[in-house]
Design an enzyme around this catalytic site. Structure first.
Site, PDB file in Angstrom:
ATOM      1  N   CYS A   9      16.278  13.179 -16.733  1.00  0.00           N
ATOM      2  CA  CYS A   9      17.481  12.968 -17.640  1.00  0.00           C
ATOM      3  C   CYS A   9      18.196  14.046 -18.058  1.00  0.00           C
ATOM      4  O   CYS A   9      18.040  14.875 -17.085  1.00  0.00           O
ATOM      5  CB  CYS A   9      16.479  12.246 -19.016  1.00  0.00           C
ATOM      6  N   ASN A  12      15.477  16.716 -20.871  1.00  0.00           N
ATOM      7  CA  ASN A  12      14.168  16.621 -20.568  1.00  0.00           C
ATOM      8  C   ASN A  12      13.354  16.673 -21.668  1.00  0.00           C
ATOM      9  O   ASN A  12      12.035  17.293 -21.987  1.00  0.00           O
ATOM     10  CB  ASN A  12      13.513  17.848 -19.659  1.00  0.00           C
ATOM     11  N   CYS A  14      13.550  13.861 -23.953  1.00  0.00           N
ATOM     12  CA  CYS A  14      13.473  12.148 -24.725  1.00  0.00           C
ATOM     13  C   CYS A  14      13.150  11.407 -23.465  1.00  0.00           C
ATOM     14  O   CYS A  14      11.813  10.881 -23.221  1.00  0.00           O
ATOM     15  CB  CYS A  14      14.696  11.918 -25.359  1.00  0.00           C
ATOM     16  N   ARG A  15      14.143  10.874 -22.660  1.00  0.00           N
ATOM     17  CA  ARG A  15      13.704   9.811 -21.786  1.00  0.00           C
ATOM     18  C   ARG A  15      12.644  10.270 -20.766  1.00  0.00           C
ATOM     19  O   ARG A  15      11.662   9.509 -20.530  1.00  0.00           O
ATOM     20  CB  ARG A  15      14.914   9.362 -21.047  1.00  0.00           C
ATOM     21  N   SER A  16      13.011  11.267 -19.841  1.00  0.00           N
ATOM     22  CA  SER A  16      12.048  11.696 -18.680  1.00  0.00           C
ATOM     23  C   SER A  16      10.513  11.911 -19.102  1.00  0.00           C
ATOM     24  O   SER A  16       9.598  11.523 -18.368  1.00  0.00           O
ATOM     25  CB  SER A  16      12.740  12.460 -17.964  1.00  0.00           C
ATOM     26  N   ASP A 120      20.349   7.057 -23.933  1.00  0.00           N
ATOM     27  CA  ASP A 120      19.618   8.355 -24.629  1.00  0.00           C
ATOM     28  C   ASP A 120      19.238   8.155 -25.953  1.00  0.00           C
ATOM     29  O   ASP A 120      20.147   8.483 -26.778  1.00  0.00           O
ATOM     30  CB  ASP A 120      20.677   9.527 -24.245  1.00  0.00           C
TER      31      ASP A 120
END
Length: 145
Positions: A9, A12, A14-16, A120
């Site tokens: 993301c 690095n 939150c999402r990933s 995000d």
């Protein structure tokens, strides 16, 4: 052969890392990592609200630390999974000559979801909604492995 998957993301945090945590839970034999296309949070733990939302579902992200995506990742991983088109474009821009590692959008694995990108939550604040989508995409990706 063990599958090596990198989730990417922007920062690095939150999402990933959430995708890495969910996949670690459902695919413990895969080699997994996550990275960001920016260097804003290198060395930092995942964002506290994301950690809290993940922990409530049984995913512990506390040991993960942000790192920046690098060209070497095309060699080190069998599949690179981007959270959105902007990051996919940045990743492809770093592709070394001759590297054939596929780069895909994670949300496209989420069966029953009409989404191509993982929003995000750092900006949307919808950590649980993003985790719902990540869990669905992780199941879809696992089915393809």
């Amino acid at each position: 052969m063990t599958t090596r998957i990198l989730f990417v993301c922007l920062g690095n945090i939150c999402r990933s890392p959430a995708a890495e945590g969910v996949m670690r839970h459902i695919a413990p034999d895969a080699l997994l990592d996550s990275a960001g296309t920016s260097d804003w949070h290198v060395g930092e733990a995942p964002y506290a609200p994301m950690q809290s939302a993940a922990r409530a579902r049984g995913y512990d992200l506390s040991a993960l630390r942000a790192r920046q995506f690098r060209g070497q990742d095309f060699t080190d991983f069998d599949l690179i999974v981007a959270m959105d088109r902007a990051n996919l474009t940045k990743i492809e821009g770093m592709r070394p000559t001759g590297a054939e590692t596929p780069v895909v959008l994670f949300a496209e694995y989420a069966e029953g979801w009409d989404m191509t990108e993982v929003p995000d939550p750092y900006y949307t604040r919808d950590f649980n909604g993003v985790l719902d989508l990540i869990e669905a995409a992780a199941q879809g990706l696992l089915a393809q492995l």
